[in-house]
Scaffold this motif. Structure first.
Motif, mmCIF file in Angstrom:
data_model
loop_
_atom_site.group_PDB
_atom_site.id
_atom_site.type_symbol
_atom_site.label_atom_id
_atom_site.label_comp_id
_atom_site.label_asym_id
_atom_site.label_seq_id
_atom_site.Cartn_x
_atom_site.Cartn_y
_atom_site.Cartn_z
ATOM 1 N N ILE A 177 -5.017 1.097 -2.392
ATOM 2 C CA ILE A 177 -5.438 3.341 -1.757
ATOM 3 C C ILE A 177 -6.979 3.240 -2.187
ATOM 4 C CG2 ILE A 177 -4.500 5.178 -1.521
ATOM 5 C CD1 ILE A 177 -1.549 3.667 -3.071
ATOM 6 N N ASN A 178 -7.813 3.602 -0.959
ATOM 7 C CA ASN A 178 -8.543 4.215 -0.911
ATOM 8 C C ASN A 178 -8.525 5.491 -0.167
ATOM 9 O OD1 ASN A 178 -10.282 2.553 -2.531
ATOM 10 N ND2 ASN A 178 -8.843 1.362 -1.321
ATOM 11 N N PHE A 179 -9.021 6.216 -0.330
ATOM 12 C CA PHE A 179 -9.722 7.640 0.323
ATOM 13 C C PHE A 179 -10.782 7.386 1.023
ATOM 14 C CE2 PHE A 179 -6.230 7.940 -2.925
ATOM 15 C CZ PHE A 179 -5.098 9.056 -1.890
ATOM 16 N N LYS A 180 -11.330 8.035 1.452
ATOM 17 C CA LYS A 180 -12.798 8.168 2.275
ATOM 18 C C LYS A 180 -13.862 9.378 1.685
ATOM 19 C CE LYS A 180 -14.843 8.598 7.290
ATOM 20 N NZ LYS A 180 -14.939 9.032 8.615
ATOM 21 N N PRO A 181 -14.721 9.167 1.380
ATOM 22 C CA PRO A 181 -15.513 9.896 0.243
ATOM 23 C C PRO A 181 -15.907 11.246 1.589
ATOM 24 C CG PRO A 181 -16.464 7.836 0.168
ATOM 25 C CD PRO A 181 -14.977 7.952 1.596
ATOM 26 N N GLY A 182 -15.357 12.536 1.025
ATOM 27 C CA GLY A 182 -15.334 13.558 1.779
ATOM 28 C C GLY A 182 -14.502 14.259 2.916
ATOM 29 N N ASP A 183 -13.283 12.987 3.132
ATOM 30 C CA ASP A 183 -12.065 13.702 3.920
ATOM 31 C C ASP A 183 -10.532 12.553 3.476
ATOM 32 O OD1 ASP A 183 -10.257 13.404 5.841
ATOM 33 O OD2 ASP A 183 -11.516 12.949 7.104
ATOM 34 N N PRO A 184 -10.249 13.274 2.282
ATOM 35 C CA PRO A 184 -9.189 12.944 1.923
ATOM 36 C C PRO A 184 -7.741 12.260 2.754
ATOM 37 C CG PRO A 184 -9.212 14.853 1.189
ATOM 38 C CD PRO A 184 -10.723 14.735 2.529
ATOM 39 N N LYS A 185 -8.055 12.561 3.589
ATOM 40 C CA LYS A 185 -6.879 12.528 5.025
ATOM 41 C C LYS A 185 -7.125 11.475 5.268
ATOM 42 C CE LYS A 185 -6.137 16.866 6.251
ATOM 43 N NZ LYS A 185 -5.788 18.345 7.427
ATOM 44 N N GLU A 186 -8.474 10.565 5.103
ATOM 45 C CA GLU A 186 -8.654 9.400 5.633
ATOM 46 C C GLU A 186 -7.942 8.353 4.644
ATOM 47 O OE1 GLU A 186 -9.104 8.064 9.042
ATOM 48 O OE2 GLU A 186 -9.141 10.037 9.721
ATOM 49 N N ILE A 187 -6.996 6.877 4.587
ATOM 50 C CA ILE A 187 -6.531 6.499 3.593
ATOM 51 C C ILE A 187 -6.110 5.554 4.495
ATOM 52 C CG2 ILE A 187 -5.026 6.402 1.574
ATOM 53 C CD1 ILE A 187 -3.666 9.310 2.547
ATOM 54 N N MET B 284 -0.145 12.270 -2.978
ATOM 55 C CA MET B 284 1.233 12.174 -3.150
ATOM 56 C C MET B 284 1.912 11.359 -2.443
ATOM 57 S SD MET B 284 2.271 13.637 -5.569
ATOM 58 C CE MET B 284 3.719 14.565 -6.273
ATOM 59 N N ARG B 285 1.812 11.992 -0.721
ATOM 60 C CA ARG B 285 1.708 10.622 -0.005
ATOM 61 C C ARG B 285 1.787 9.428 -0.266
ATOM 62 N NH1 ARG B 285 1.131 14.879 5.284
ATOM 63 N NH2 ARG B 285 2.475 16.565 4.218
ATOM 64 N N ALA B 286 0.287 8.790 -0.551
ATOM 65 C CA ALA B 286 0.629 7.489 -0.467
ATOM 66 C C ALA B 286 1.614 6.864 -1.586
ATOM 67 C CB ALA B 286 -1.118 7.269 -1.157
ATOM 68 N N LEU B 287 1.931 7.362 -3.148
ATOM 69 C CA LEU B 287 2.605 7.022 -3.932
ATOM 70 C C LEU B 287 4.106 7.600 -3.537
ATOM 71 C CD1 LEU B 287 3.278 6.120 -7.328
ATOM 72 C CD2 LEU B 287 3.840 9.289 -7.076
ATOM 73 N N GLY B 288 4.199 7.861 -2.091
ATOM 74 C CA GLY B 288 5.712 8.123 -1.574
ATOM 75 C C GLY B 288 5.564 6.703 -1.062
ATOM 76 N N LEU B 289 4.538 6.535 -0.092
ATOM 77 C CA LEU B 289 4.159 5.085 0.874
ATOM 78 C C LEU B 289 4.848 4.132 0.059
ATOM 79 C CD1 LEU B 289 4.175 3.961 3.523
ATOM 80 C CD2 LEU B 289 1.475 3.572 2.312
ATOM 81 N N VAL B 290 4.503 3.846 -0.712
ATOM 82 C CA VAL B 290 4.334 2.605 -1.976
ATOM 83 C C VAL B 290 6.134 3.079 -2.502
ATOM 84 C CG1 VAL B 290 4.191 1.602 -4.135
ATOM 85 C CG2 VAL B 290 2.244 2.838 -3.224
ATOM 86 N N MET B 291 6.081 3.732 -2.675
ATOM 87 C CA MET B 291 7.865 3.686 -3.351
ATOM 88 C C MET B 291 9.253 3.329 -2.412
ATOM 89 S SD MET B 291 7.863 7.638 -5.764
ATOM 90 C CE MET B 291 9.613 7.517 -6.232
ATOM 91 N N VAL B 292 8.762 3.548 -1.110
ATOM 92 C CA VAL B 292 9.464 3.718 0.308
ATOM 93 C C VAL B 292 9.576 2.413 0.355
ATOM 94 C CG1 VAL B 292 9.835 4.090 2.571
ATOM 95 C CG2 VAL B 292 9.172 6.319 1.030
ATOM 96 N N LEU B 293 8.216 1.774 0.752
ATOM 97 C CA LEU B 293 8.476 -0.106 0.450
ATOM 98 C C LEU B 293 9.162 -0.833 -0.425
ATOM 99 C CD1 LEU B 293 4.533 0.350 2.325
ATOM 100 C CD2 LEU B 293 7.171 0.240 3.226
ATOM 101 N N ALA B 294 8.963 -0.103 -1.647
ATOM 102 C CA ALA B 294 9.323 -1.097 -2.361
ATOM 103 C C ALA B 294 10.655 -1.517 -2.070
ATOM 104 C CB ALA B 294 9.939 -0.450 -3.565
ATOM 105 N N GLY B 295 10.692 -3.342 -1.639
ATOM 106 C CA GLY B 295 12.420 -3.302 -1.612
ATOM 107 C C GLY B 295 12.960 -3.595 -0.056
ATOM 108 N N VAL B 296 11.624 -2.997 1.066
ATOM 109 C CA VAL B 296 11.625 -2.803 1.961
ATOM 110 C C VAL B 296 11.693 -4.433 3.306
ATOM 111 C CG1 VAL B 296 11.681 -1.665 3.990
ATOM 112 C CG2 VAL B 296 11.983 -0.580 2.340
ATOM 113 N N ALA B 297 10.015 -5.016 2.870
ATOM 114 C CA ALA B 297 10.493 -6.049 3.828
ATOM 115 C C ALA B 297 9.804 -6.822 3.166
ATOM 116 C CB ALA B 297 8.469 -5.391 4.092
ATOM 117 N N ALA B 298 9.571 -8.296 3.450
ATOM 118 C CA ALA B 298 9.660 -9.516 2.825
ATOM 119 C C ALA B 298 8.181 -10.386 3.194
ATOM 120 C CB ALA B 298 11.022 -10.340 2.522
ATOM 121 N N ALA B 299 6.568 -9.807 2.936
ATOM 122 C CA ALA B 299 5.973 -10.516 3.017
ATOM 123 C C ALA B 299 5.848 -11.802 3.288
ATOM 124 C CB ALA B 299 5.014 -9.607 2.698
#
Length: 81
Positions: A26-36, A1-16
């Motif tokens: 977005i990938n999560f470590k198997p067995g440890d969803p806190k590692e993104i 859920m927070r990863a989705l929030g990150l995507v929304m927050v970053l939209a329009g902020v930087a010009a890479a």
């Protein structure tokens, strides 16, 4: 859920590298969803606490640039490629 929030927050902020900012993977470590790992048009983002905080690594430090965005992935043993 927070990863989705990150995507929304970053939209329009930087010009890479002249491109609009965006998250490509977005990938999560198997067995440890806190590692993104999130691939972005402006580098890589890593969280060790389920998305509460993020650490940024620029394109140059990761070793890419231009219009190519790497696809990060965790292996079954937790190694990040």
């Amino acid at each position: 859920m927070r990863a989705l929030g990150l995507v929304m927050v970053l939209a329009g902020v930087a010009a890479a590298n002249g491109r609009p900012d965006g998250i490509s993977t977005i990938n999560f470590k198997p067995g440890d969803p806190k590692e993104i790992a999130a691939g972005a048009t402006f580098g890589a983002l890593f969280s060790h606490d389920g998305g509460a905080t993020w650490h940024w690594m620029c394109e140059k430090a990761v070793g890419y640039g231009g219009i190519w965005d790497p696809d990060y992935a965790y292996t079954a043993d937790g190694t990040l490629f």
